[in-house]
Design a protein around this motif. Structure first.
Motif, PDB file in Angstrom:
ATOM      1  N   LEU A   1       0.990  -1.246  -0.036  1.00  0.00           N
ATOM      2  CA  LEU A   1      -0.091  -0.093  -0.217  1.00  0.00           C
ATOM      3  C   LEU A   1       0.790   1.093  -0.021  1.00  0.00           C
ATOM      4  CD1 LEU A   1      -2.793  -0.868   2.550  1.00  0.00           C
ATOM      5  CD2 LEU A   1      -3.053  -0.757   0.084  1.00  0.00           C
ATOM      6  N   LYS A   2       1.904   1.240   0.719  1.00  0.00           N
ATOM      7  CA  LYS A   2       2.904   2.365   0.797  1.00  0.00           C
ATOM      8  C   LYS A   2       3.481   2.532  -0.516  1.00  0.00           C
ATOM      9  CE  LYS A   2       6.937   4.309   3.156  1.00  0.00           C
ATOM     10  NZ  LYS A   2       8.109   4.020   3.863  1.00  0.00           N
ATOM     11  N   ARG A   3       3.736   1.714  -1.323  1.00  0.00           N
ATOM     12  CA  ARG A   3       4.315   1.745  -2.675  1.00  0.00           C
ATOM     13  C   ARG A   3       3.253   2.316  -3.767  1.00  0.00           C
ATOM     14  NH1 ARG A   3       7.074  -3.297  -1.479  1.00  0.00           N
ATOM     15  NH2 ARG A   3       5.441  -4.531  -2.727  1.00  0.00           N
ATOM     16  N   THR A   4       2.047   1.427  -3.348  1.00  0.00           N
ATOM     17  CA  THR A   4       0.846   2.376  -4.346  1.00  0.00           C
ATOM     18  C   THR A   4       0.756   3.676  -4.038  1.00  0.00           C
ATOM     19  OG1 THR A   4      -0.086  -0.108  -4.397  1.00  0.00           O
ATOM     20  CG2 THR A   4      -1.391   1.747  -5.028  1.00  0.00           C
ATOM     21  N   GLN A   5       0.721   4.166  -2.713  1.00  0.00           N
ATOM     22  CA  GLN A   5       0.626   5.525  -2.447  1.00  0.00           C
ATOM     23  C   GLN A   5       1.668   6.372  -2.784  1.00  0.00           C
ATOM     24  OE1 GLN A   5       0.843   6.249   1.761  1.00  0.00           O
ATOM     25  NE2 GLN A   5       0.157   8.247   1.817  1.00  0.00           N
ATOM     26  N   ASP A   6       2.809   5.991  -3.109  1.00  0.00           N
ATOM     27  CA  ASP A   6       3.910   6.605  -3.447  1.00  0.00           C
ATOM     28  C   ASP A   6       3.632   6.856  -5.128  1.00  0.00           C
ATOM     29  OD1 ASP A   6       5.224   6.902  -1.078  1.00  0.00           O
ATOM     30  OD2 ASP A   6       6.312   5.301  -1.433  1.00  0.00           O
ATOM     31  N   GLU A   7       3.307   5.907  -5.553  1.00  0.00           N
ATOM     32  CA  GLU A   7       2.930   5.810  -7.069  1.00  0.00           C
ATOM     33  C   GLU A   7       1.898   6.854  -7.620  1.00  0.00           C
ATOM     34  OE1 GLU A   7       2.421   1.858  -8.348  1.00  0.00           O
ATOM     35  OE2 GLU A   7       4.498   1.277  -7.893  1.00  0.00           O
ATOM     36  N   LEU A   8       0.757   6.821  -6.743  1.00  0.00           N
ATOM     37  CA  LEU A   8      -0.139   7.723  -6.735  1.00  0.00           C
ATOM     38  C   LEU A   8       0.300   8.945  -6.580  1.00  0.00           C
ATOM     39  CD1 LEU A   8      -3.244   5.676  -5.067  1.00  0.00           C
ATOM     40  CD2 LEU A   8      -2.892   5.831  -7.384  1.00  0.00           C
TER      41      LEU A   8
ATOM     42  N   GLN B   1       2.872  10.290  -7.079  1.00  0.00           N
ATOM     43  CA  GLN B   1       3.959  10.701  -8.257  1.00  0.00           C
ATOM     44  C   GLN B   1       2.908  10.948  -9.399  1.00  0.00           C
ATOM     45  OE1 GLN B   1       6.833   7.622  -8.924  1.00  0.00           O
ATOM     46  NE2 GLN B   1       7.941   8.205  -6.907  1.00  0.00           N
ATOM     47  N   GLY B   2       1.992  10.155  -9.502  1.00  0.00           N
ATOM     48  CA  GLY B   2       0.994  10.314 -10.706  1.00  0.00           C
ATOM     49  C   GLY B   2       0.286  11.709 -10.368  1.00  0.00           C
ATOM     50  N   LYS B   3      -0.111  11.993  -9.150  1.00  0.00           N
ATOM     51  CA  LYS B   3      -1.031  13.126  -8.994  1.00  0.00           C
ATOM     52  C   LYS B   3      -0.230  14.566  -9.447  1.00  0.00           C
ATOM     53  CE  LYS B   3      -3.255  15.730  -5.370  1.00  0.00           C
ATOM     54  NZ  LYS B   3      -2.679  17.084  -5.723  1.00  0.00           N
ATOM     55  N   ILE B   4       1.123  14.278  -9.085  1.00  0.00           N
ATOM     56  CA  ILE B   4       2.222  15.491  -9.336  1.00  0.00           C
ATOM     57  C   ILE B   4       2.065  15.735 -10.997  1.00  0.00           C
ATOM     58  CG2 ILE B   4       4.581  16.269  -9.251  1.00  0.00           C
ATOM     59  CD1 ILE B   4       4.683  14.766  -6.381  1.00  0.00           C
ATOM     60  N   LYS B   5       2.276  14.336 -11.561  1.00  0.00           N
ATOM     61  CA  LYS B   5       2.391  14.502 -13.177  1.00  0.00           C
ATOM     62  C   LYS B   5       1.036  15.161 -13.651  1.00  0.00           C
ATOM     63  CE  LYS B   5       5.678  10.833 -13.635  1.00  0.00           C
ATOM     64  NZ  LYS B   5       6.023   9.425 -14.147  1.00  0.00           N
ATOM     65  N   LEU B   6       0.005  14.401 -13.072  1.00  0.00           N
ATOM     66  CA  LEU B   6      -1.325  14.980 -13.691  1.00  0.00           C
ATOM     67  C   LEU B   6      -1.409  16.490 -13.343  1.00  0.00           C
ATOM     68  CD1 LEU B   6      -3.699  12.129 -12.774  1.00  0.00           C
ATOM     69  CD2 LEU B   6      -2.849  12.791 -14.973  1.00  0.00           C
ATOM     70  N   ASP B   7      -1.212  16.916 -12.439  1.00  0.00           N
ATOM     71  CA  ASP B   7      -1.242  18.373 -11.999  1.00  0.00           C
ATOM     72  C   ASP B   7      -0.416  19.194 -13.033  1.00  0.00           C
ATOM     73  OD1 ASP B   7      -2.886  17.915  -9.669  1.00  0.00           O
ATOM     74  OD2 ASP B   7      -1.301  17.869  -8.368  1.00  0.00           O
ATOM     75  N   ALA B   8       0.917  18.831 -13.037  1.00  0.00           N
ATOM     76  CA  ALA B   8       1.752  19.645 -14.123  1.00  0.00           C
ATOM     77  C   ALA B   8       0.981  19.469 -15.480  1.00  0.00           C
ATOM     78  CB  ALA B   8       3.186  18.812 -14.151  1.00  0.00           C
ATOM     79  N   MET B   9       0.414  18.308 -15.777  1.00  0.00           N
ATOM     80  CA  MET B   9      -0.154  18.252 -17.455  1.00  0.00           C
ATOM     81  C   MET B   9      -1.143  19.241 -17.401  1.00  0.00           C
ATOM     82  SD  MET B   9       0.004  13.905 -17.946  1.00  0.00           S
ATOM     83  CE  MET B   9      -0.857  14.354 -19.254  1.00  0.00           C
ATOM     84  N   LEU B  10      -2.063  19.239 -16.273  1.00  0.00           N
ATOM     85  CA  LEU B  10      -3.187  20.103 -16.293  1.00  0.00           C
ATOM     86  C   LEU B  10      -2.785  21.632 -16.467  1.00  0.00           C
ATOM     87  CD1 LEU B  10      -5.613  18.505 -13.678  1.00  0.00           C
ATOM     88  CD2 LEU B  10      -5.707  18.496 -16.097  1.00  0.00           C
ATOM     89  N   ASN B  11      -1.896  22.020 -15.561  1.00  0.00           N
ATOM     90  CA  ASN B  11      -1.466  23.429 -15.547  1.00  0.00           C
ATOM     91  C   ASN B  11      -0.990  23.782 -16.940  1.00  0.00           C
ATOM     92  OD1 ASN B  11      -1.847  23.621 -12.982  1.00  0.00           O
ATOM     93  ND2 ASN B  11       0.067  23.055 -12.243  1.00  0.00           N
ATOM     94  N   LYS B  12      -0.303  22.681 -17.778  1.00  0.00           N
ATOM     95  CA  LYS B  12       0.266  23.011 -18.870  1.00  0.00           C
ATOM     96  C   LYS B  12      -0.941  23.111 -19.881  1.00  0.00           C
ATOM     97  CE  LYS B  12       3.607  20.993 -22.503  1.00  0.00           C
ATOM     98  NZ  LYS B  12       4.380  19.902 -22.620  1.00  0.00           N
ATOM     99  N   LEU B  13      -1.898  22.302 -19.817  1.00  0.00           N
ATOM    100  CA  LEU B  13      -2.967  22.288 -20.859  1.00  0.00           C
ATOM    101  C   LEU B  13      -3.945  23.547 -20.512  1.00  0.00           C
ATOM    102  CD1 LEU B  13      -4.317  18.649 -20.460  1.00  0.00           C
ATOM    103  CD2 LEU B  13      -3.325  19.645 -22.409  1.00  0.00           C
TER     104      LEU B  13
END
Length: 388
Positions: free
Chosen positions: A257-264, A266-278
């Motif tokens: 669960l900790k690894r999954t949380q870390d992946e999520l 990181q995915g949230k950070i990437k999605l936020d960056a993509m949304l800001n760029k869009l």
């Protein structure tokens, strides 16, 4: 005392000396009985390499008694990117107990080593897993003494299956590992005469009689209190084993669960960056769309005016509003003509129409004129307040 300067010198040839030193220091601070050494390790292909190992004992609680199990942890030169190689090193008054976690050569096999990840795994966590695992299945036991035990002659109550017995529970099979050759001279603490394995330590778990207390000497029979104690001990052992299995399972789930949380995360950070760029691109597109609409309206207006006017000469249409702009326009047109002339001079040389000497002479003259015209255009644009 640990010589930290020497330890850093040993780790200087490692790929990540700082990370390896931090990992070793943390483990040694928690377990003072572990000391570092530098020795040659022989691999399965016969090659050897000088590596740093951590050798000593770890405290393991088995049936309410703490035993000191001797181990040796070899750190690869790529540590912590690769898992270490671990061994149980029994002393002269101990025998090795083979199980699915320890092979006949003493090499340790654990899921923690198999699933080693440099970002989430370290020596301290590995030692904790060893303590929990060896608390359920001790990897060593004391050698039996030469004295012969006399069993009572009177009938006794049979011990139910699964409540313990000679040799403990059956060992699960595990693929044998290649013997650890050439390392028989690894030093350990000298054994004491008390059969403990190390001075001042309690004795190691016996080879037999795990979980079943023997009847009192000289009684000849098993009384009700003996049966009660035996049953209570067996139930405690079974509950303890179940509890440890549950704890290990929950720890594995928590790590997942900790690894999954870390992946999520990181995915949230990437999605936020993509949304800001869009969002930024959307704003830019809206701005350009408004500009295009304004230009389209201007073009439509100009086309309507042109339709109502009489035909005109294109050369007369290109006029300037000031002498400075006219000078700039003439210089630009002349510079563009020189650019075309230089190009066609090169084509003439390639086709053999002119000689190289003529080409170089003409190109030098044209280039000099072109340089002067470009300087004039730069001065005009600077004077007119245009972008250079």
């Amino acid at each position: 005392m640990v010589d930290h300067a020497r330890l850093k010198q040993w780790l200087a040839k490692y790929q990540n000396p700082d990370a390896a030193y931090r990992d070793l220091s943390t483990a040694m601070n928690h377990y003072k009985s572990l000391v570092p050494q530098q020795e040659s390790y022989i691999f399965t292909d016969g090659s050897s390499k000088v590596l740093v190992n951590l050798i000593g004992t770890i405290p393991v609680n088995f049936k309410g008694v703490t035993y000191n199990i001797p181990i040796c942890i070899w750190l690869m030169d790529t540590h912590p990117n690769n898992a270490p190689i671990c061994y149980v090193k029994p002393t002269s008054d101990m025998n090795l107990k083979v199980s699915r976690f320890v092979d006949q050569n003493g090499k340790i096999f654990l899921p923690y080593l198999h699933d080693w990840v440099s970002s989430n795994s370290d020596l301290l966590g590995l030692i904790h897993v060893m303590i929990v695992t060896f608390g359920e299945k001790p990897p060593v036991y004391a050698k039996p003494k030469q004295s012969v035990y006399t069993y009572p002659t009177n009938p006794v109550m049979p011990v139910p299956p699964g409540y313990g017995g000679i040799g403990g529970p059956a060992n699960l099979p595990y693929p044998p590992a290649t013997p650890y050759s050439g390392q028989g001279n690894i030093p350990f603490y000298p054994p004491s005469n008390s059969g403990t394995g190390f001075p001042g330590y309690p004795p190691y778990p016996p080879a037999s009689n795990f979980g079943v207390p023997m009847p009192s000497a000289g009684t000849g029979t098993i009384k009700d209190e003996h049966i009660k104690v035996s049953l209570i001990s067996a139930i405690e052992e079974k509950l303890l084993r179940k509890m440890k299995e549950e704890v290990l399972q929950k720890q594995a789930e928590l790590q997942t669960l900790k690894r999954t949380q870390d992946e999520l995360k990181q995915g949230k950070i990437k999605l936020d960056a993509m949304l800001n760029k869009l969002e930024k691109e959307q704003k830019d597109l809206d701005k350009h769309l408004l500009m295009l609409k304004d230009k389209e309206q201007e073009l439509n207006t100009a086309c309507e005016k042109m339709e109502n006017q009489e035909s005109m000469d294109i050369d007369d249409a290109v006029t300037t509003t000031a002498p400075l702009y006219k000078q700039l326009l003439n210089a630009y047109a002349e510079e563009a003509a020189l650019e075309d002339a230089i190009y066609y001079m090169g084509e003439a040389l390639r086709c053999g129409v002119i000689d190289l000497d003529v080409f170089l002479k003409q190109v030098r003259t044209l280039s000099r004129k072109q340089f002067m015209l470009r300087g004039l255009m730069q001065k005009c644009r600077q004077k007119a307040g245009l972008a250079i």
